[in-house]
Design a protein around this motif. Structure first.
Motif, PDB file in Angstrom:
ATOM      1  N   TYR A  79       0.839  -1.196   0.000  1.00  0.00           N
ATOM      2  CA  TYR A  79       0.000   0.000   0.000  1.00  0.00           C
ATOM      3  C   TYR A  79       0.880   1.253   0.000  1.00  0.00           C
ATOM      4  N   PRO A  80       0.678   2.156  -0.951  1.00  0.00           N
ATOM      5  CA  PRO A  80       1.452   3.406  -0.945  1.00  0.00           C
ATOM      6  C   PRO A  80       1.155   4.225   0.312  1.00  0.00           C
ATOM      7  N   LEU A  81       2.045   5.146   0.602  1.00  0.00           N
ATOM      8  CA  LEU A  81       1.872   6.036   1.745  1.00  0.00           C
ATOM      9  C   LEU A  81       1.591   7.451   1.242  1.00  0.00           C
ATOM     10  N   LEU A  82       0.614   8.108   1.834  1.00  0.00           N
ATOM     11  CA  LEU A  82       0.263   9.472   1.475  1.00  0.00           C
ATOM     12  C   LEU A  82       0.501  10.370   2.682  1.00  0.00           C
ATOM     13  N   LEU A  83       1.284  11.408   2.479  1.00  0.00           N
ATOM     14  CA  LEU A  83       1.530  12.389   3.530  1.00  0.00           C
ATOM     15  C   LEU A  83       0.941  13.722   3.086  1.00  0.00           C
ATOM     16  N   LYS A  84      -0.137  14.133   3.758  1.00  0.00           N
ATOM     17  CA  LYS A  84      -0.745  15.433   3.497  1.00  0.00           C
ATOM     18  C   LYS A  84      -0.201  16.439   4.508  1.00  0.00           C
ATOM     19  N   VAL A  85      -0.090  17.684   4.094  1.00  0.00           N
ATOM     20  CA  VAL A  85       0.496  18.713   4.943  1.00  0.00           C
ATOM     21  C   VAL A  85      -0.251  18.797   6.274  1.00  0.00           C
ATOM     22  N   LEU A 122      -5.271  15.262  -4.860  1.00  0.00           N
ATOM     23  CA  LEU A 122      -3.988  15.745  -4.351  1.00  0.00           C
ATOM     24  C   LEU A 122      -4.008  17.264  -4.210  1.00  0.00           C
ATOM     25  N   ALA A 123      -3.354  17.743  -3.158  1.00  0.00           N
ATOM     26  CA  ALA A 123      -3.246  19.178  -2.914  1.00  0.00           C
ATOM     27  C   ALA A 123      -1.778  19.572  -2.857  1.00  0.00           C
ATOM     28  N   GLU A 124      -1.526  20.856  -2.937  1.00  0.00           N
ATOM     29  CA  GLU A 124      -0.148  21.347  -2.917  1.00  0.00           C
ATOM     30  C   GLU A 124       0.554  20.903  -1.633  1.00  0.00           C
ATOM     31  N   ASP A 176       1.336  17.765  -0.882  1.00  0.00           N
ATOM     32  CA  ASP A 176       1.127  16.339  -0.611  1.00  0.00           C
ATOM     33  C   ASP A 176       2.281  15.512  -1.168  1.00  0.00           C
ATOM     34  N   ILE A 177       2.620  14.448  -0.458  1.00  0.00           N
ATOM     35  CA  ILE A 177       3.653  13.509  -0.909  1.00  0.00           C
ATOM     36  C   ILE A 177       3.031  12.122  -1.012  1.00  0.00           C
ATOM     37  N   LEU A 178       3.134  11.519  -2.185  1.00  0.00           N
ATOM     38  CA  LEU A 178       2.680  10.146  -2.379  1.00  0.00           C
ATOM     39  C   LEU A 178       3.902   9.278  -2.612  1.00  0.00           C
ATOM     40  N   LEU A 179       4.104   8.290  -1.744  1.00  0.00           N
ATOM     41  CA  LEU A 179       5.263   7.408  -1.831  1.00  0.00           C
ATOM     42  C   LEU A 179       4.807   6.011  -2.250  1.00  0.00           C
ATOM     43  N   ILE A 180       5.253   5.581  -3.419  1.00  0.00           N
ATOM     44  CA  ILE A 180       4.965   4.237  -3.927  1.00  0.00           C
ATOM     45  C   ILE A 180       6.269   3.459  -3.875  1.00  0.00           C
ATOM     46  N   TYR A 181       6.278   2.308  -3.240  1.00  0.00           N
ATOM     47  CA  TYR A 181       7.520   1.579  -2.988  1.00  0.00           C
ATOM     48  C   TYR A 181       7.276   0.087  -3.113  1.00  0.00           C
ATOM     49  N   LEU A 202       9.953   7.975   8.763  1.00  0.00           N
ATOM     50  CA  LEU A 202      10.924   8.726   7.971  1.00  0.00           C
ATOM     51  C   LEU A 202      10.224   9.726   7.061  1.00  0.00           C
ATOM     52  N   LEU A 203       9.088   9.320   6.502  1.00  0.00           N
ATOM     53  CA  LEU A 203       8.365  10.176   5.562  1.00  0.00           C
ATOM     54  C   LEU A 203       7.832  11.436   6.252  1.00  0.00           C
ATOM     55  N   ARG A 204       7.548  11.344   7.545  1.00  0.00           N
ATOM     56  CA  ARG A 204       6.995  12.491   8.266  1.00  0.00           C
ATOM     57  C   ARG A 204       7.884  13.727   8.165  1.00  0.00           C
ATOM     58  N   GLY A 205       9.182  13.503   8.103  1.00  0.00           N
ATOM     59  CA  GLY A 205      10.117  14.630   8.099  1.00  0.00           C
ATOM     60  C   GLY A 205      10.531  15.102   6.722  1.00  0.00           C
ATOM     61  N   GLN A 206       9.795  14.690   5.677  1.00  0.00           N
ATOM     62  CA  GLN A 206      10.225  15.005   4.316  1.00  0.00           C
ATOM     63  C   GLN A 206       9.420  16.123   3.655  1.00  0.00           C
ATOM     64  N   CYS A 207       8.546  16.779   4.390  1.00  0.00           N
ATOM     65  CA  CYS A 207       7.754  17.863   3.798  1.00  0.00           C
ATOM     66  C   CYS A 207       8.677  18.954   3.258  1.00  0.00           C
ATOM     67  N   GLY A 208       8.376  19.400   2.052  1.00  0.00           N
ATOM     68  CA  GLY A 208       9.163  20.464   1.445  1.00  0.00           C
ATOM     69  C   GLY A 208      10.367  19.994   0.661  1.00  0.00           C
ATOM     70  N   ARG A 209      10.735  18.715   0.770  1.00  0.00           N
ATOM     71  CA  ARG A 209      11.881  18.195   0.016  1.00  0.00           C
ATOM     72  C   ARG A 209      11.475  17.836  -1.408  1.00  0.00           C
ATOM     73  N   ARG A 210      12.455  17.863  -2.297  1.00  0.00           N
ATOM     74  CA  ARG A 210      12.219  17.407  -3.660  1.00  0.00           C
ATOM     75  C   ARG A 210      12.116  15.887  -3.684  1.00  0.00           C
TER      76      ARG A 210
END
Length: 238
Positions: free
Chosen positions: A154-160, A189-191, A193-198, A221-229
């Motif tokens: 299941y992918p992970l979605l991180l919304k702001v 999706l909103a500005e 948002d990070i969708l991680l497919i692994y 780990l994904l929690r701390g990635q907001c704003g990264r490329r």
């Protein structure tokens, strides 16, 4: 007799070395071919930052990701994991890529693409060969992802401002049953948002104590990635 035996042994070792060098060269070429099948660079989509990577456990492997442009507003995103490792998995991976690309069109949704691909893989592979696959189509105008999942992580979605959540929609793996009806889901999706497919190559990686990395660590780990490329997030995960 001793000298003759030594000459024969040297000739045998030379032949074995030559065969090994030929095999290594064939594996090198197979690795290059598989690398060439994967995207050379991420798609340039206005408003989105997209990246992907694959590191095989051996010289070649069974993980597959792709970006497939459908039209001027839609792009297909997929990540799959073929059963097994090495050359057999790599061959099935190439088959999966060709099958999926042939089914992707402006008129076919993720559900239909997976159903057709599943039937084709079932008819062209042995019963013990299968593949998991997450497949989605992103509408870059409405910012909506329509997706289906064939037994993949299941992918992970991180919304702001929120905790990472799992996109829990699934179905059986590709190639096990000739006919299977998959279901579709949608994701707006909103500005930011990070969708991680692994693949499980990440979550099932082992450390020196044979402990799996696990999905909980990945989510943390994904929690701390907001704003990264996107490329930076991949580098941090790897």
């Amino acid at each position: 007799a001793t000298q003759s035996a030594q000459i024969i042994e040297n000739a045998r070792l030379a032949a074995e070395e030559q065969a090994l060098q030929l095999m290594q060269e064939e594996m090198r070429l197979a690795c290059k071919i598989q690398t060439d099948l994967l995207p050379k660079e991420p798609p340039a989509v206005s408003g989105y930052d997209i990246a992907g990577t694959s590191i095989p456990a051996k010289m070649v492997g069974g993980d597959y990701f792709d970006f497939i442009t459908i039209d001027d507003r839609s792009i297909a995103l997929c990540l799959g994991d073929v059963s097994g490792k090495g050359m057999p998995a790599a061959l099935l991976m190439a088959n999966l890529q060709a099958t999926l690309r042939a089914q992707t069109s402006a008129t076919a949704g993720p559900k239909e693409c997976l159903e057709r691909s599943n039937t084709l893989l079932f008819r062209s592979t042995d019963a013990d060969k299968f593949a998991t696959l997450f497949y989605g189509i992103l509408d870059t105008r409405t910012h909506r992802l329509t997706y289906a999942n064939a037994g993949h992580n299941y992918p992970l979605l991180l919304k702001v401002g929120c905790e990472p959540s799992r996109i829990e929609l699934g179905g059986i793996v590709l190639g096990c049953l000739e006919e299977f009806r998959y279901t579709e889901g949608t994701l707006d999706l909103a500005e930011g948002d990070i969708l991680l497919i692994y693949s499980d190559g990440i979550t099932e990686s082992l450390n020196a104590d044979d402990e799996e990395y696990g999905e909980e660590r990945l989510a943390a780990l994904l929690r701390g990635q907001c704003g990264r490329r996107a490329e930076e997030i991949i580098e941090v995960i790897v």
